[in-house]
Design a protein around this motif. Structure first.
Motif, PDB file in Angstrom:
ATOM      1  N   ARG A   1     -24.218  23.819 -44.452  1.00  0.00           N
ATOM      2  CA  ARG A   1     -25.495  24.330 -44.985  1.00  0.00           C
ATOM      3  C   ARG A   1     -25.789  25.734 -44.451  1.00  0.00           C
ATOM      4  O   ARG A   1     -26.926  26.112 -44.240  1.00  0.00           O
ATOM      5  CB  ARG A   1     -26.652  23.391 -44.643  1.00  0.00           C
ATOM      6  N   THR A   2     -24.731  26.488 -44.197  1.00  0.00           N
ATOM      7  CA  THR A   2     -24.868  27.829 -43.645  1.00  0.00           C
ATOM      8  C   THR A   2     -25.173  28.827 -44.755  1.00  0.00           C
ATOM      9  O   THR A   2     -24.607  28.759 -45.850  1.00  0.00           O
ATOM     10  CB  THR A   2     -23.553  28.248 -42.942  1.00  0.00           C
ATOM     11  N   ALA A   3     -26.073  29.757 -44.483  1.00  0.00           N
ATOM     12  CA  ALA A   3     -26.313  30.838 -45.440  1.00  0.00           C
ATOM     13  C   ALA A   3     -25.051  31.682 -45.528  1.00  0.00           C
ATOM     14  O   ALA A   3     -24.382  31.934 -44.515  1.00  0.00           O
ATOM     15  CB  ALA A   3     -27.488  31.694 -44.982  1.00  0.00           C
ATOM     16  N   VAL A   4     -24.706  32.109 -46.718  1.00  0.00           N
ATOM     17  CA  VAL A   4     -23.487  32.893 -46.899  1.00  0.00           C
ATOM     18  C   VAL A   4     -23.812  34.219 -47.557  1.00  0.00           C
ATOM     19  O   VAL A   4     -24.809  34.368 -48.272  1.00  0.00           O
ATOM     20  CB  VAL A   4     -22.440  32.127 -47.734  1.00  0.00           C
ATOM     21  N   ALA A   5     -22.946  35.193 -47.319  1.00  0.00           N
ATOM     22  CA  ALA A   5     -23.142  36.531 -47.866  1.00  0.00           C
ATOM     23  C   ALA A   5     -22.745  36.582 -49.330  1.00  0.00           C
ATOM     24  O   ALA A   5     -21.882  35.826 -49.785  1.00  0.00           O
ATOM     25  CB  ALA A   5     -22.305  37.531 -47.072  1.00  0.00           C
ATOM     26  N   GLY A   6     -23.367  37.504 -50.062  1.00  0.00           N
ATOM     27  CA  GLY A   6     -22.900  37.806 -51.395  1.00  0.00           C
ATOM     28  C   GLY A   6     -21.551  38.496 -51.307  1.00  0.00           C
ATOM     29  O   GLY A   6     -21.248  39.166 -50.320  1.00  0.00           O
ATOM     30  N   ILE A   7     -20.733  38.336 -52.320  1.00  0.00           N
ATOM     31  CA  ILE A   7     -19.384  38.901 -52.329  1.00  0.00           C
ATOM     32  C   ILE A   7     -19.367  40.157 -53.201  1.00  0.00           C
ATOM     33  O   ILE A   7     -19.735  40.110 -54.370  1.00  0.00           O
ATOM     34  CB  ILE A   7     -18.359  37.884 -52.857  1.00  0.00           C
ATOM     35  N   ARG A   8     -18.942  41.259 -52.595  1.00  0.00           N
ATOM     36  CA  ARG A   8     -18.839  42.525 -53.332  1.00  0.00           C
ATOM     37  C   ARG A   8     -17.571  43.242 -52.883  1.00  0.00           C
ATOM     38  O   ARG A   8     -17.566  43.950 -51.879  1.00  0.00           O
ATOM     39  CB  ARG A   8     -20.056  43.414 -53.090  1.00  0.00           C
ATOM     40  N   PRO A   9     -16.466  43.064 -53.589  1.00  0.00           N
ATOM     41  CA  PRO A   9     -15.198  43.629 -53.130  1.00  0.00           C
ATOM     42  C   PRO A   9     -15.087  45.131 -53.347  1.00  0.00           C
ATOM     43  O   PRO A   9     -15.719  45.705 -54.235  1.00  0.00           O
ATOM     44  CB  PRO A   9     -14.177  42.895 -54.006  1.00  0.00           C
ATOM     45  N   TRP A  10     -14.268  45.756 -52.510  1.00  0.00           N
ATOM     46  CA  TRP A  10     -13.783  47.103 -52.766  1.00  0.00           C
ATOM     47  C   TRP A  10     -12.571  46.977 -53.680  1.00  0.00           C
ATOM     48  O   TRP A  10     -11.643  46.208 -53.400  1.00  0.00           O
ATOM     49  CB  TRP A  10     -13.358  47.775 -51.465  1.00  0.00           C
ATOM     50  N   LEU A  11     -12.574  47.735 -54.770  1.00  0.00           N
ATOM     51  CA  LEU A  11     -11.453  47.735 -55.699  1.00  0.00           C
ATOM     52  C   LEU A  11     -10.727  49.069 -55.643  1.00  0.00           C
ATOM     53  O   LEU A  11     -11.300  50.098 -55.264  1.00  0.00           O
ATOM     54  CB  LEU A  11     -11.958  47.464 -57.132  1.00  0.00           C
ATOM     55  N   GLN A  12      -9.474  49.041 -56.028  1.00  0.00           N
ATOM     56  CA  GLN A  12      -8.618  50.220 -55.908  1.00  0.00           C
ATOM     57  C   GLN A  12      -8.876  51.216 -57.035  1.00  0.00           C
ATOM     58  O   GLN A  12      -8.753  50.885 -58.207  1.00  0.00           O
ATOM     59  CB  GLN A  12      -7.153  49.783 -55.917  1.00  0.00           C
ATOM     60  N   SER A  13      -9.230  52.443 -56.649  1.00  0.00           N
ATOM     61  CA  SER A  13      -9.407  53.533 -57.611  1.00  0.00           C
ATOM     62  C   SER A  13      -8.585  54.736 -57.155  1.00  0.00           C
ATOM     63  O   SER A  13      -9.022  55.872 -57.253  1.00  0.00           O
ATOM     64  CB  SER A  13     -10.893  53.903 -57.739  1.00  0.00           C
ATOM     65  N   PHE A  14      -7.420  54.468 -56.634  1.00  0.00           N
ATOM     66  CA  PHE A  14      -6.499  55.499 -56.165  1.00  0.00           C
ATOM     67  C   PHE A  14      -5.078  55.046 -56.462  1.00  0.00           C
ATOM     68  O   PHE A  14      -4.814  53.850 -56.640  1.00  0.00           O
ATOM     69  CB  PHE A  14      -6.657  55.730 -54.657  1.00  0.00           C
TER      70      PHE A  14
END
Length: 359
Positions: A302-315
């Motif tokens: 029942r732990t609060a969890v972070a939202g997921i926001r990945p870094w994507l490759q733009s190079f």
């Protein structure tokens, strides 16, 4: 969220962004879609204007701007005594941080401040006792000759926490801690380094402690807290020797951002022979694992969890063989893979801050 190829009026994108910059982030459901902006680009009127135009004409709505860069330099004039004492803001790139943030918020852009945390050669130069130490004596350095700070040192954690709190106070909507870890190749580092004041704590415990402590002051100044982690943290069963485990980070920040660049995955990872050539497969697998981790945490503890926001490759990773040019199509495949895995937010990384993006 607007899909690639959407031809809606760009004014609609700007209207959406008002939600993000109104400090109603606790209830807003609008996905953050950002780009990295170095301090030098943020301080350049012409280059910044080009990036603002990109956001004005696409579904992008956020900028991640350097607050403390890879060299330990603060990108604007700070009021923190410890920063002043070592001249960390002496060569600031952004002449007026308040005016910059105000300008971006007037454009309804969500503003994230990036802090390179424990890789800090400048602080280590002025406070060598706070750096990781060689077992044979002297300051330890990584393969590129860079010194790292010792996260077990309270002074080190306090310094970076103060920078985060100031970033929130000057108006950043979110403070993002990057390099919030120990150096990679952890087993080798452990053989070479003497850590101070561990007091029985593991690497992952001290990283989690730092983020939890930093979160309090940053929240009090009205901003969110995020942390960048290695891409493989989404799938690894341990802390990979760097102090980053999914559970220890996701449980103490608002947003967790795995750096899921396909070029950084080894041959055969996830059953993919050439990861750089298969952006959809890599991102989809990583985001599926990330969502599964959060689900297990919520169900079991029942732990609060972070939202997921990945870094994507733009190079384009020209050093990888085989590799491909990463332009719009490769970016689109990564974004679609994240969506199909249930992740709506993303950030694009390009160290030169040039982006081949459209929506």
């Amino acid at each position: 969220m607007h899909r690639a190829g959407n031809t809606e009026n760009p004014m609609d994108f700007r209207a959406e962004r008002r939600i993000l910059t109104s400090r109603t982030w606790k209830t807003s459901k609008l996905p953050v879609r950002g780009i990295y902006v170095s301090g030098w680009v943020a301080g350049s009127k012409s280059r910044l204007e080009r990036l603002i135009r990109l956001l004005d004409t696409t579904d992008l709505n956020a900028m991640v701007i350097d607050v403390k860069n890879d060299y330990g330099q603060i990108t604007y004039r700070s009021s923190i005594p410890a920063v002043k004492a070592i001249g960390a803001d002496r060569n600031y790139a952004i002449s007026n941080i308040g005016a910059l943030i105000q300008k971006l918020k007037a454009k309804n852009i969500y503003v994230i401040g990036r802090i390179v945390t424990f890789k800090d050669p400048l602080y280590a130069k002025h406070h060598p006792a706070m750096a990781l130490q060689n077992q044979s004596g002297g300051v330890w350095r990584d393969g590129q000759g860079k010194a790292w700070l010792d996260p077990f040192q309270q002074q080190v954690r306090s310094y970076n926490r103060a920078i985060g709190e100031e970033a929130a106070a000057v108006g950043f909507d979110e403070v993002q801690f990057d390099y919030v870890r120990f150096p990679d190749n952890g087993e080798k580092v452990d053989r070479e380094v003497t850590f101070s004041s561990r007091q029985g704590r593991s690497k992952s415990e001290i990283i989690s402690t730092f983020l939890r402590d930093a979160r309090k002051g940053i929240h009090e100044n009205g901003a969110r807290v995020s942390a960048d982690v290695f891409g493989l943290v989404t799938s690894s069963a341990d802390d990979m020797g760097i102090g980053q485990s999914w559970r220890s980070v996701s449980s103490v920040v608002d947003v967790i951002s795995p750096m899921t660049y396909p070029s950084h995955y080894s041959t055969g990872m996830y059953g993919v022979k050439n990861p750089d050539l298969s952006p959809y497969a890599i991102i989809h697998h990583a985001m599926t694992d990330a969502n599964r981790r959060n689900h297990v945490m919520k169900e079991n503890s029942r732990t609060a969890v972070a939202g997921i926001r990945p870094w994507l490759q733009s190079f384009t990773a020209g050093w990888v063989h085989p590799h491909q040019h990463y332009g719009y199509e490769q970016i689109r495949k990564q974004i679609q893979a994240a969506k199909d895995a249930g992740v709506q937010e993303f950030m694009l990384w390009s160290s030169n801050c040039k982006y081949e993006y459209r929506s």
